[in-house]
Write an enzyme that holds these catalytic residues in place. Structure first.
Site, PDB file in Angstrom:
ATOM      1  N   ASP A  98       0.869  -1.170   0.000  1.00 32.83           N
ATOM      2  CA  ASP A  98       0.000   0.000   0.000  1.00 32.83           C
ATOM      3  C   ASP A  98       0.914   1.230   0.000  1.00 32.83           C
ATOM      4  OD1 ASP A  98      -1.699   2.160   0.773  1.00 32.83           O
ATOM      5  OD2 ASP A  98      -3.098   0.720   1.637  1.00 32.83           O
ATOM      6  N   ASP A 106      -0.272   7.488 -10.304  1.00 35.12           N
ATOM      7  CA  ASP A 106      -1.333   6.981 -11.172  1.00 35.12           C
ATOM      8  C   ASP A 106      -2.263   6.073 -10.373  1.00 35.12           C
ATOM      9  OD1 ASP A 106      -2.760   6.524 -13.459  1.00 35.12           O
ATOM     10  OD2 ASP A 106      -1.374   5.054 -14.297  1.00 35.12           O
TER      11      ASP A 106
END
Ligand SMILES: Cc1cc2nc3c(=O)[nH]c(=O)nc-3n(C[C@H](O)[C@H](O)[C@H](O)COP(=O)(O)OP(=O)(O)OC[C@H]3O[C@@H](n4cnc5c(N)ncnc54)[C@H](O)[C@@H]3O)c2cc1C
Lengths: 551, 512
Positions: free
Chosen positions: B345, B368
């Site tokens: 993460d 992104d």
């Protein structure tokens, strides 16, 4: 797991008929209970102390001496030690009966990070809460101040959104108040309640003090406010024609969450305190919450770090505090028993800072044992069960996604908080801390129900309760540990807070100074911090070392 | 006469099914391996030669023609029927995949090739030879025609590959079972054994059909206009790749990530402005972007020394590194030795103090992430996150952030811009038309003020299809309907962005 014969009665008694009704479909009793242990406080040792079944007097070599001895390593004890250390005092010791620090603010550790065993959050402080602002600034949590002097809290410490969700009839909804299906009358009552709360938040007495402040000592003692203490919260609601079930649920939830009491058991003063003390002047938004994966243990560990480990002695239960006079010198002879019950030690201290709960004073302080002061009997404590569920992965649930605080509308439990929430870890393993206050009218019966229920039975209750919202919770839980807090927190029942016994208990007695959140009648970090620092300042004052007060 | 007519019908069904299996194999091969001309040629070649082998082998069948014919029919039903699901399963599990594919095609070809000669021999003494040959062959070709027309127009769009395959298997098996009655007078011995075989095949195929449906593959197909060629559920998301006339689409949890037709517009615009502004970028950080398409653009820059790509999902980066259509599109970016993949993460990655060895900060960051439609993604657009990111960058680093559509989700877009500003960045937003997405928005950011790239002479890598030095400054000019709106800053403790995104995109939900 073979069904124990009394399973139905067990579930009925802890979860009510709704849980039994739900057993049909989603009950996964075929999945065995996850392993786990009872991590209770040293109940055994406690009972031995109470019944005075313990060895007696240390040999003469086992006596040491120090200026100040702090009894109890919870928030209050460490706040006192922190205050002494910050004043440059070095001649003190802190004795704590458990091997873990923190008392009811202690935590555990897992591969996913820390997790709480008790206290888990504080509201962001208002500028008036000087002590907490000082502490949080020292910790780097307060990062600065706005131009109006309001402390600015680092973003990562404020509870991450979404903060809470509530489960109702098969689905999770955002927030704590159940908005779904609320009638216009429900909403009107909610608004009226919010107005009543904010008018209390904006109320000032003749000296300009707020009615409800954190810590409470800074607030008003005007009779208009203190009169609320004679009423129960449910009476207060009834007098104002609050009847909306979901509003009554919200207030009852708040009382159970903060005090472990139902609305009819809670003083209206305490009930309103919960809501109004968090509302900043003129604001409709309550102060945000500050939380950490391990809960308030973060605060305790900071205090402990500042105190230094050399003065802290864990695993020692104080058994006797004896004021004596030898050679015209007054001092306190304090004895303690090691956790394993094998060793005894003693200290001669000029002062004792009693930072254990008040109910212990009558067992530990010799003159009290001989003749207990009447005021002590009004200090009553509720029982709580706290469980930590170690999960391989997040269980599925329908509706609003996992929040920090996850509440079940139809359950007598308080639901659970998620330890990885504040880390920002949203996938994979996590620890869920599940809270269950026993709200029996008689605290003794609650205690015996609490302690009479073993780990497996508690685990069954918890998993059955959570299965309502998460049918696959059993399969996801690989460890489930249970803490039984027999004297979890002080009960602010009507008449206790302003009944006059609290100030009496705060009076020093023969060199013994008293600290502990229970002296406020409110089980809150800030109250423990306040009393710890106050008691330490009494000691500093007596020895002429108090330069300026932090209060 | 009646019986003979029904036998002709049998020929017709067998021919149709045979061709359907061949088409299935060809389509599937071109879906998963790309390059449809090669795949189709090879599949047709292998299949036709197998038909020949089957026909030749039929000469060795001496006795019990009818029994053999029916048994073969069941075998075709079972193998052909299961061909598509088996090939889908094998892909990704068996490598190399080609032997499995062509083995399957060859086997089906042999079995189908056995059928016609046997059938002709069964009916030869009931009809004149010239009639037999003309009718059988005519029906065979007619069946092929029907199959090739139905396949693209009806079967693939309505049923999808797996269901088509299983249904035709069932049809095959049904014909076999029917033949046990039809040809009963010509069968020696008991038919019970044969019927049990047939029923077994039917049960297997029906079970597979039920299973396929519960595997959501087929139900999911309804959601997508194009054919699903790959699905995968990871602990983090559902990955779906579809293939249509225009190319590939990648969906994560049902949201389009890119369409191969116009993704270059998106990825060139995401990557190059930040790289140009940096000038000789060396150490690049990519957050999200597990499809490897931003990597492809980054690796066009010869100055790049190292790229760290942080993406939550090993399933996604793994697929992008191995699934031929994706590797082709990202030009094997994951095989580049300069690229290092971290599956974590990004929030946890950014918050972890960088270890001592990693003392070199990044000079360019390309962000992104998926749109902030959930709280767990929303945290990656907060002031807290951007501040942690800053600690990982050189003081003169440039940052590009994908910011959703300023047209469809104007508050969302400006909220990201304002949040970056509140975190200590100077921000220049820009936008680009990407037909499959609409008008798309990005933010270019740096910790110190800067001029929009393209205003002074710049160097750009070769081979770009969309960006030019001349058009670049224009992207930073906002028409009125995309212009700033007042918004709050997105913080961990308010997550306003998720709420903006939710309200704004829900207005368009119906029109999909
Ligand atoms: C389940 C639960 C949840 C809570 N949640 C919150 C919350 O979210 N926020 C909040 O502000 N508050 C919460 N509280 C209240 C919390 O109790 C207080 O905030 C605070 O921790 C009380 O500190 P204390 O030092 O006064 O008492 P305690 O925590 O009770 O500390 C007393 C200490 O004395 C030690 N001791 C006792 N006897 C002896 C002896 N004979 N010798 C030596 N040591 C001894 C004990 O072991 C203990 O460590 C919660 C409490 C519970 C039980």
């Amino acid at each position: 797991m073979p069904a124990r014969p009394h399973r139905r009665e067990l579930l009925l008694s802890f979860l009510g008929p709704a849980a039994l009704a739900g057993l049909g479909g989603c009950d996964r009793r075929d999945v065995p209970l996850p392993p786990g242990t009872l991590v209770g406080t040293s109940v055994d040792l406690g009972h031995r102390l109470r019944d005075r079944r313990c060895p007696i007097i240390p040999t003469s070599q086992a006596w040491e001496s120090c200026d100040t001895l702090i009894v109890g390593g919870g928030v209050a004890g460490f706040a006192a030690a922190w205050r002494l250390a910050r004043a440059g005092v070095t001649d003190f010791q802190l004795w704590e009966l458990e091997s873990e620090l923190g008392g009811t603010s202690r935590s555990g550790q897992s591969p996913t990070g820390g997790y709480p065993w008790g206290a888990h959050y504080i509201p962001a402080p208002m500028p008036e809460n000087r002590l907490l602002v000082t502490l949080l600034t020292e910790m780097g949590i307060v990062e600065g101040h706005t131009t109006d002097g309001v402390p600015v809290i680092g973003e990562q410490f404020l509870c991450r959104d979404p903060q809470e969700r509530v489960f109702f009839r098969g689905r999770w909804y955002e927030g704590l108040y159940l908005h779904i299906g609320a009638s216009p009358e429900d909403i009107a009552q909610l608004t009226r309640f919010q107005h009543a709360v904010s008018s209390w938040a904006n109320w000032r007495d003749g000296r300009g003090r707020r009615a409800f402040t954190i810590p409470m000592a800074v607030g008003s003692d005007d009779p208009t406010v203190t009169a609320l203490d004679r009423l129960s919260m449910s009476d207060w609601l009834a007098q104002r024609q609050f009847t909306s079930p979901r509003l009554l649920w919200l207030v009852d939830y708040a009382c159970r969450d903060d005090y472990g009491l139902r609305t009819e058991q809670t003083s209206a003063w305490a009930g309103l305190f919960y809501f109004a003390s968090r509302l900043p002047n003129g604001s409709a938004e309550a102060e945000p919450l500050i939380t950490w994966p391990e809960g308030n243990a973060r605060l305790v560990h900071h205090l402990a770090k500042k105190v230094g480990s050399e003065r802290v002695h864990t695993g020692w239960a104080v058994t006797d505090i004896h004021p004596v006079r030898t050679h015209g010198q007054e001092h306190l002879a304090v004895t303690a028993l090691s956790q394993d019950g094998q060793r005894v030690r003693g200290v001669r201290a000029r002062r004792v800072l009693f930072a254990a709960p008040q109910f212990l004073a009558r067992y530990l302080i010799r003159p009290f044992r001989e003749q207990p002061p009447a005021y002590l009997s009004s200090f009553a404590y509720g029982s709580w069960m706290v469980a930590n569920l170690h999960l391989q992965d997040r269980p599925r649930g329908r509706g609003f996604p996992l929040a920090w605080d996850n509440v079940l509308y139809e359950s007598p439990s308080l639901g659970y908080v998620v330890n990885t929430h504040q880390l920002g870890a949203d996938h994979g393993p996590a620890v869920f801390t599940y809270y269950y206050p026993l709200t029996d009218a008689d605290p003794r019966s609650a205690r015996s129900r609490l302690l009479g229920t073993d780990r497996d039975s508690w685990a069954d209750v918890i998993l059955t309760d959570l299965a309502m919202a998460h049918p696959n919770i059993r399969a996801h839980t690989h460890q489930l540990d249970v803490m039984r807090w027999g004297h979890a927190m002080i009960r602010p029942t009507p008449g206790f807070i302003w009944g006059g016994d609290r100030p009496r208990a705060q009076q020093p007695f023969m060199g013994i100074h008293f600290a502990g959140a229970d002296l406020s009648g409110l089980p809150l970090f800030e109250e423990a911090l306040y009393h710890g620092v106050r008691a330490a300042e009494e000691v500093l004052q007596e020895s002429g070392k108090l330069l300026n007060s932090w209060l | 006469m009646d019986r003979v007519f029904l036998l002709y019908l049998n020929v017709f069904v067998v021919a149709t099914c045979g061709l359907v299996y061949e088409l299935l194999a060809g389509t599937l091969a071109s879906y998963v391996l790309g390059d449809s001309v090669t795949q189709f040629s090879l599949v047709i070649g292998v299949y036709l030669s197998a038909l020949g082998v089957g026909a030749w082998l039929s000469g060795y069948v001496e006795s019990q023609l009818v029994r053999r014919f029916i048994e073969i029919e069941f075998a075709v039903a079972l193998i052909g029927g299961l061909s598509a699901p088996l090939l889908f399963l094998a892909f990704g599990r068996v490598s190399p995949f080609q032997p499995v594919l062509f083995g399957m095609v060859f086997l089906i070809g042999i079995l189908v090739g056995l059928e016609l000669p046997l059938l002709m021999r069964i009916v030869q003494d009931k009809v004149a030879f010239k009639d037999l040959v003309s009718r059988v062959l005519a029906l065979d070709y007619l069946g092929a025609l029907l199959a090739s027309v139905m396949f693209p127009l009806l079967l693939v769009p309505k049923l999808g590959l797996t269901r088509t395959s299983l249904l035709f298997g069932l049809l095959n098996a049904a014909v076999g079972l029917w033949a046990t009655g039809l040809l009963r007078p010509m069968l020696t011995g008991s038919v019970l054994g044969l019927r049990v075989q047939g029923l077994f095949v039917v049960v297997v195929l029906v079970l597979a059909l039920v299973q396929a449906d519960t595997l959501t593959q087929l139900a999911e197909q309804e959601l997508y206009a194009d054919t699903i060629v790959h699905t995968q559920s990871t602990p983090y998301q559902r990955i779906v790749v579809t293939r249509g006339p225009a190319g590939f689409n990648l969906y994560l949890n049902g949201h389009l990530q890119f369409a191969s037709v116009d993704e270059y517009r998106y990825h060139e615009s995401l990557v190059h402005p930040a790289m140009i502004l940096k000038g000789s970028p060396r150490r690049i950080l990519v957050l999200g972007g597990g499809d490897g398409l931003a990597l492809r653009e980054i690796l066009r820059w010869p100055s790049v020394r190292a790229v760290t790509l942080v993406d939550l999902d090993p399933g996604m980066t793994g697929l992008s590194a191995t699934f031929p259509p994706l590797t082709e599109l990202n030009r094997h970016a994951f095989a580049d030795p300069r690229v290092q993949v971290v599956n974590q993460d990004a929030f946890l990655w950014a918050g972890k103090p960088s270890d001592a060895a990693d003392d070199t900060a990044y000079d360019t960051a390309i962000i992104d992430f998926p749109d902030p439609s959930t709280y767990s993604v929303g945290k990656l657009y907060t002031t807290r996150f951007y501040r942690m990111l800053r600690a990982r960058l050189t003081p003169d680093a440039t940052v590009a952030v994908q910011c959703t559509s300023p047209l469809f989700a104007r508050s969302t877009f400006w909220c990201i811009v304002r949040t970056l500003e509140a975190s200590g960045f100077v921000v220049r937003p820009y936008h680009v038309p990407v037909p499959s997405f609409g008008v798309w928005g990005f933010a270019l950011a740096r910790q110190t003020p800067f001029d929009v790239p393209g205003e002074s002479p710049i160097s750009m890598p070769d081979g770009l299809r969309f960006l030019t030095a001349a058009t670049l400054p224009g992207l930073f000019v906002f028409p009125t309907d995309l212009g700033p709106v007042p918004v709050e800053v997105n913080r961990l403790d308010n997550q306003v962005l998720v709420r903006y995104h939710d309200t704004e995109w829900s207005r368009f939900e119906g029109s999909y």
